[in-house]
Design a protein around this motif. Structure first.
Motif, PDB file in Angstrom:
ATOM      1  N   UNK A   1      33.032  41.525  47.333  1.00 49.56           N
ATOM      2  CA  UNK A   1      33.907  40.274  47.423  1.00 49.56           C
ATOM      3  C   UNK A   1      34.936  40.076  46.547  1.00 49.56           C
ATOM      4  N   UNK A   2      36.115  39.865  46.743  1.00 49.96           N
ATOM      5  CA  UNK A   2      37.221  39.470  45.784  1.00 49.96           C
ATOM      6  C   UNK A   2      38.454  38.831  46.218  1.00 49.96           C
ATOM      7  N   UNK A   3      39.267  38.500  45.229  1.00 48.87           N
ATOM      8  CA  UNK A   3      40.444  37.787  45.807  1.00 48.87           C
ATOM      9  C   UNK A   3      41.545  38.150  44.809  1.00 48.87           C
ATOM     10  N   UNK A   4      42.842  37.856  45.195  1.00 47.91           N
ATOM     11  CA  UNK A   4      43.982  38.479  44.586  1.00 47.91           C
ATOM     12  C   UNK A   4      44.931  37.290  44.429  1.00 47.91           C
ATOM     13  N   UNK A   5      45.328  36.737  43.252  1.00 47.50           N
ATOM     14  CA  UNK A   5      46.112  35.811  42.879  1.00 47.50           C
ATOM     15  C   UNK A   5      47.591  36.340  42.313  1.00 47.50           C
ATOM     16  N   UNK A   6      48.717  35.800  42.923  1.00 42.73           N
ATOM     17  CA  UNK A   6      50.038  35.886  42.718  1.00 42.73           C
ATOM     18  C   UNK A   6      50.422  35.594  40.964  1.00 42.73           C
ATOM     19  N   UNK A   7      50.977  36.283  40.206  1.00 35.36           N
ATOM     20  CA  UNK A   7      51.378  35.919  38.855  1.00 35.36           C
ATOM     21  C   UNK A   7      52.865  35.854  39.062  1.00 35.36           C
ATOM     22  N   UNK A   8      53.218  36.898  39.527  1.00 41.31           N
ATOM     23  CA  UNK A   8      55.016  36.773  39.775  1.00 41.31           C
ATOM     24  C   UNK A   8      54.913  37.287  41.190  1.00 41.31           C
TER      25      UNK A   8
ATOM     26  N   UNK B   1      37.222  40.947  41.425  1.00 42.35           N
ATOM     27  CA  UNK B   1      36.166  41.213  42.555  1.00 42.35           C
ATOM     28  C   UNK B   1      34.892  41.322  42.004  1.00 42.35           C
ATOM     29  N   UNK B   2      33.836  41.111  42.808  1.00 44.25           N
ATOM     30  CA  UNK B   2      32.372  41.437  42.397  1.00 44.25           C
ATOM     31  C   UNK B   2      31.854  42.637  43.525  1.00 44.25           C
ATOM     32  N   UNK B   3      31.008  43.457  42.783  1.00 43.35           N
ATOM     33  CA  UNK B   3      30.386  44.373  44.058  1.00 43.35           C
ATOM     34  C   UNK B   3      28.711  44.382  43.560  1.00 43.35           C
ATOM     35  N   UNK B   4      28.019  44.356  44.403  1.00 41.89           N
ATOM     36  CA  UNK B   4      26.584  44.617  44.303  1.00 41.89           C
ATOM     37  C   UNK B   4      26.305  46.023  44.841  1.00 41.89           C
TER      38      UNK B   4
ATOM     39  N   UNK C   1      28.658  44.454  39.297  1.00 36.58           N
ATOM     40  CA  UNK C   1      30.001  45.089  38.740  1.00 36.58           C
ATOM     41  C   UNK C   1      30.884  43.746  39.034  1.00 36.58           C
ATOM     42  N   UNK C   2      31.390  43.212  37.995  1.00 42.75           N
ATOM     43  CA  UNK C   2      32.409  42.395  37.963  1.00 42.75           C
ATOM     44  C   UNK C   2      33.873  42.938  37.304  1.00 42.75           C
ATOM     45  N   UNK C   3      34.858  43.087  38.311  1.00 46.91           N
ATOM     46  CA  UNK C   3      35.893  43.872  37.863  1.00 46.91           C
ATOM     47  C   UNK C   3      37.220  43.097  37.907  1.00 46.91           C
TER      48      UNK C   3
END
Length: 84
Positions: free
Chosen positions: A28-35, A43-46, A74-76
């Motif tokens: 599961x993960x998410x993406x955030x706009x910085x610019x 994201x996280x992975x098991x 895993x936390x990335x």
């Protein structure tokens, strides 16, 4: 999973042993706009790799080393650049 020759800290050596396991993962993960072009990706992975065991001990008992429930969390965190 393949268990290669293994020597314990007291000098016991175990033979190779390979076996097939069912392995799986969930992410599961998410993406955030910085610019407009740069994004922060988190994201996280098991990962579950099943079980493993060694072969028999060389020159000793016939008891293998057994590993149950091999898994990883895993936390990335990363940056992405949009090439549009």
């Amino acid at each position: 999973m393949n268990f290669s020759d293994h020597e314990t800290n007291v000098g016991n050596t175990y033979k190779d042993h390979g076996q097939f396991n069912f392995a799986w993962n969930a992410m599961a993960g998410a993406s955030f706009d910085l610019t407009d072009d740069i994004k922060l990706d988190a994201n996280y992975r098991f990962v579950s790799l099943g079980k493993a065991r060694s072969g028999k001990e060389i020159g000793g008992t016939n008891n293998p080393i057994k590993f149950d429930n091999l898994y990883a969390h895993d936390f990335r965190l990363g940056l992405r650049y949009d090439l549009n």
